[in-house]
Write a protein that holds these residues in place. Structure first.
Motif, mmCIF file in Angstrom:
data_model
loop_
_atom_site.group_PDB
_atom_site.id
_atom_site.type_symbol
_atom_site.label_atom_id
_atom_site.label_comp_id
_atom_site.label_asym_id
_atom_site.label_seq_id
_atom_site.Cartn_x
_atom_site.Cartn_y
_atom_site.Cartn_z
ATOM 1 N N SER A 222 0.829 -1.203 0.000
ATOM 2 C CA SER A 222 0.000 0.000 0.000
ATOM 3 C C SER A 222 0.863 1.253 0.000
ATOM 4 O O SER A 222 0.576 2.227 -0.708
ATOM 5 N N MET A 223 1.952 1.252 0.765
ATOM 6 C CA MET A 223 2.864 2.392 0.782
ATOM 7 C C MET A 223 3.556 2.572 -0.559
ATOM 8 O O MET A 223 3.729 3.698 -1.045
ATOM 9 N N GLN A 224 3.959 1.480 -1.198
ATOM 10 C CA GLN A 224 4.589 1.568 -2.513
ATOM 11 C C GLN A 224 3.659 2.237 -3.525
ATOM 12 O O GLN A 224 4.092 3.062 -4.333
ATOM 13 N N ARG A 225 2.384 1.866 -3.464
ATOM 14 C CA ARG A 225 1.405 2.470 -4.366
ATOM 15 C C ARG A 225 1.370 3.986 -4.181
ATOM 16 O O ARG A 225 1.381 4.744 -5.152
ATOM 17 N N GLU A 226 1.343 4.443 -2.912
ATOM 18 C CA GLU A 226 1.291 5.878 -2.635
ATOM 19 C C GLU A 226 2.585 6.573 -3.060
ATOM 20 O O GLU A 226 2.549 7.712 -3.549
ATOM 21 N N TYR A 227 3.723 5.935 -2.882
ATOM 22 C CA TYR A 227 4.998 6.522 -3.322
ATOM 23 C C TYR A 227 4.975 6.801 -4.817
ATOM 24 O O TYR A 227 5.341 7.889 -5.273
ATOM 25 N N ARG A 228 4.547 5.823 -5.567
ATOM 26 C CA ARG A 228 4.568 5.983 -7.016
ATOM 27 C C ARG A 228 3.607 7.085 -7.464
ATOM 28 O O ARG A 228 3.927 7.881 -8.343
ATOM 29 N N GLU A 229 2.433 7.143 -6.832
ATOM 30 C CA GLU A 229 1.444 8.144 -7.224
ATOM 31 C C GLU A 229 1.837 9.545 -6.749
ATOM 32 O O GLU A 229 1.805 10.514 -7.522
#
Length: 341
Positions: A222-229
């Motif tokens: 979930s954190m990786q998703r937010e980093y990319r966005e």
């Protein structure tokens, strides 16, 4: 009238947060911040993120307070419904989310929910307070049960049984250089439903599954998703396996496995204004790795503007309480977290 109060709320969240903070004089707080907490919710020292255990309860007991009708304009059944028509943020969708049911140090138990479940109580109690502070949010104000019936009905903001409590993963991202710096976000009130007009750390995102994959409990993904966005301005992920996300996640995971990226959990806390609950985390990134992964860090994203700030113990103002708490906890443990300097 409702729309006018909503505008006042969005324009005065920092001041109203101070008023809300004063309503809980006996509550535990994280350090010097306004973020409310409970014994056992804050780690004695940073805990590797992989050591946090997540459990799943598919059919939890319903919360004591759900979809309150207090103060809604005529014709609307919930606060989110009124927001969607009268004051919609840029992104406002009722996606599946995870409801926090219990938190016992490094064990978090979740059940199913939707994003609007949190909005319907959290933004409603903030709206109720904004409506009562008629002379301006900087005026000293003491409330009793008759003044704030919804807030009184919810009761203890840290009691997870009283309402549907969604979790935002609030991540302080530190570039471990000499000197160290971190990513600072200003949240545009025209773009976001929560914490508009305040500084915050980044990334921050509601812990929720991708599409309808409920039960996929993975904090790091979930954190990786937010980093990319949020860091790179990428489109939202529609599939964990899509090439763009998969390649980024693979590189990020490899950096974590090598020790160049080090994620930790710091604790849990509740915002006194909106009852938003944040899982506070910090990710330490070696300078070369940070520059390789985020050398194209955006200056503006879908939620506000982005900048680098010195990690020196100061807290920009006005600051969302969860961001202030993450900064304070990380500064308290800086010798254990940082390798440079």
């Amino acid at each position: 009238m409702w729309a006018d109060v909503r505008k006042r709320l969005n324009a005065s969240r920092a001041e109203l947060g101070k008023v809300a903070d004063g309503l809980y004089p006996q509550a535990c707080r994280i350090g010097s911040t306004a973020l409310l907490t409970r014994p056992g919710w804050v780690m004695a020292e940073p805990v590797p993120l992989a050591s946090v255990r997540l459990e799943w309860e598919p059919e939890p007991e319903p919360p004591a307070v759900a979809d309150p009708a207090e103060g809604l304009p005529e014709g609307f059944r919930t606060y989110a419904e009124a927001m969607a028509v009268l004051a919609p943020p840029t992104v406002f969708e009722n996606r599946p989310a995870y409801r926090l049911l219990d938190a016992d140090r490094q064990v978090l138990r979740f059940g199913p929910a939707h994003y609007f479940d949190g909005v319907n109580v959290g933004e409603a109690v903030a709206h109720e307070l904004a409506a009562r502070v008629a002379d301006g949010p900087d005026v000293a104000y003491v409330a009793d049960g008759a003044d704030l019936p919804l807030r009184t009905r919810v009761g203890d903001p840290c009691d997870l049984s009283r309402r549907t409590t969604l979790v935002a993963i609030t991540t302080l991202t530190i570039r471990d250089g000499d000197p160290a710096s971190y990513v600072l976000h200003w949240r545009d009130p025209a773009k976001v439903a929560h914490a508009g007009g305040l500084h915050h750390v980044m990334p921050v995102g509601v812990f929720q599954p991708l599409a309808d994959e409920v039960g996929d409990l993975d904090l790091w993904r979930s954190m990786q998703r937010e980093y990319r966005e949020e860091f790179l301005g990428s489109d939202e992920v529609s599939d964990w396996h899509e090439p763009g996300f998969a390649s980024f996640a693979t590189a990020f995971a490899a950096a974590r496995d090598s020790g160049a990226v080090r994620p930790y959990a710091l604790g849990l806390g509740v915002d006194p204004l909106t009852f938003a609950l944040d899982l506070l985390t910090v990710v330490i990134i070696a300078p070369g790795t940070f520059d390789r992964l985020f050398g194209e860090l955006v200056r503006e994203n879908d939620e506000g503007t982005v900048a680098m700030a010195a990690f020196d113990g100061t807290v920009p103002q006005p600051m969302q309480p969860a961001g202030a708490a993450a900064l304070e906890l990380a500064w308290r443990h800086r010798d254990a977290l940082l390798r440079q300097g």
